[in-house]
Design a protein around this motif. Sequence first.
Motif, PDB file in Angstrom:
ATOM      1  N   VAL A 179       0.835  -1.208   0.000  1.00  0.00           N
ATOM      2  CA  VAL A 179       0.000   0.000   0.000  1.00  0.00           C
ATOM      3  C   VAL A 179       0.870   1.259   0.000  1.00  0.00           C
ATOM      4  CG1 VAL A 179      -1.688   1.323   1.341  1.00  0.00           C
ATOM      5  CG2 VAL A 179      -2.042  -1.125   0.955  1.00  0.00           C
ATOM      6  N   PRO A 180       1.916   1.342   0.832  1.00  0.00           N
ATOM      7  CA  PRO A 180       2.751   2.548   0.782  1.00  0.00           C
ATOM      8  C   PRO A 180       3.409   2.775  -0.588  1.00  0.00           C
ATOM      9  CG  PRO A 180       3.158   1.367   2.822  1.00  0.00           C
ATOM     10  CD  PRO A 180       2.301   0.474   1.966  1.00  0.00           C
ATOM     11  N   VAL A 199      -6.677   8.414   1.551  1.00  0.00           N
ATOM     12  CA  VAL A 199      -5.891   8.369   2.782  1.00  0.00           C
ATOM     13  C   VAL A 199      -5.622   6.900   3.083  1.00  0.00           C
ATOM     14  CG1 VAL A 199      -6.768  10.531   3.741  1.00  0.00           C
ATOM     15  CG2 VAL A 199      -7.947   8.405   4.247  1.00  0.00           C
ATOM     16  N   ILE A 200      -4.607   6.677   3.869  1.00  0.00           N
ATOM     17  CA  ILE A 200      -4.282   5.316   4.289  1.00  0.00           C
ATOM     18  C   ILE A 200      -4.543   5.231   5.786  1.00  0.00           C
ATOM     19  CG2 ILE A 200      -2.479   3.585   4.506  1.00  0.00           C
ATOM     20  CD1 ILE A 200      -1.175   4.858   2.040  1.00  0.00           C
ATOM     21  N   GLU A 201      -5.414   4.300   6.150  1.00  0.00           N
ATOM     22  CA  GLU A 201      -5.731   4.061   7.559  1.00  0.00           C
ATOM     23  C   GLU A 201      -5.557   2.584   7.856  1.00  0.00           C
ATOM     24  OE1 GLU A 201      -9.601   5.501   8.587  1.00  0.00           O
ATOM     25  OE2 GLU A 201      -9.115   7.561   8.058  1.00  0.00           O
ATOM     26  N   ASN A 229     -10.568   5.447  -0.334  1.00  0.00           N
ATOM     27  CA  ASN A 229     -10.678   6.203  -1.571  1.00  0.00           C
ATOM     28  C   ASN A 229     -11.694   7.332  -1.430  1.00  0.00           C
ATOM     29  OD1 ASN A 229     -10.911   7.078  -4.204  1.00  0.00           O
ATOM     30  ND2 ASN A 229     -12.166   5.359  -4.825  1.00  0.00           N
ATOM     31  N   ASN A 230     -11.248   8.555  -1.697  1.00  0.00           N
ATOM     32  CA  ASN A 230     -12.139   9.717  -1.710  1.00  0.00           C
ATOM     33  C   ASN A 230     -12.192  10.359  -3.092  1.00  0.00           C
ATOM     34  OD1 ASN A 230     -12.634   9.559   1.111  1.00  0.00           O
ATOM     35  ND2 ASN A 230     -10.648  10.493   1.477  1.00  0.00           N
ATOM     36  N   SER A 231     -11.687   9.673  -4.104  1.00  0.00           N
ATOM     37  CA  SER A 231     -11.609  10.227  -5.450  1.00  0.00           C
ATOM     38  C   SER A 231     -12.985  10.296  -6.094  1.00  0.00           C
ATOM     39  CB  SER A 231     -10.683   9.380  -6.319  1.00  0.00           C
ATOM     40  OG  SER A 231      -9.420   9.265  -5.738  1.00  0.00           O
ATOM     41  N   ARG A 232     -13.228  11.374  -6.790  1.00  0.00           N
ATOM     42  CA  ARG A 232     -14.490  11.535  -7.516  1.00  0.00           C
ATOM     43  C   ARG A 232     -14.307  11.304  -9.013  1.00  0.00           C
ATOM     44  NH1 ARG A 232     -17.970  11.883  -3.815  1.00  0.00           N
ATOM     45  NH2 ARG A 232     -17.966  13.501  -2.258  1.00  0.00           N
TER      46      ARG A 232
END
Length: 90
Positions: free
Chosen positions: A41-42, A63-65, A71-74
Motif C-alpha cells: 500500500v505505501p 488516505v491510508i488508515e 478512496n475519496n476520489s471523484r
Amino acid sequence: MRNDNFQIIIEILSALESQLDNEPGNLNWRMFSPETLGVSVPRWARIITMLEEEKFVKGFSFVIENGKIINNSRDARITFKGLKYLKEEG
C-alpha cells in the motif's frame, strides 16, 4: 512484493486508459489496486503521488488508515501527458 516501478506505472496508466469510457466516479479500482499489482500500500500510494506530481494522472484523493486505502476520489483519470507517456513507453 514487486518493485519494478516503471512496469507498475505502465500497468496503472493502462488500467486508467482502458476506462476512459466510464462515467466519472465509476472507476474500477480493482484493475490497479495494490493487491492486483502485487505491491505494498505505501509503494502504491507513493507511485500514484508521483504520477500526480508529474501530471500523468489527476483527481486522486485517498488516505491510508491501518494499512488500507480509503478512496475519496471523484474523478480520477489519466491525463493527456499520461496517455503520451503510455504510448511512448508502453
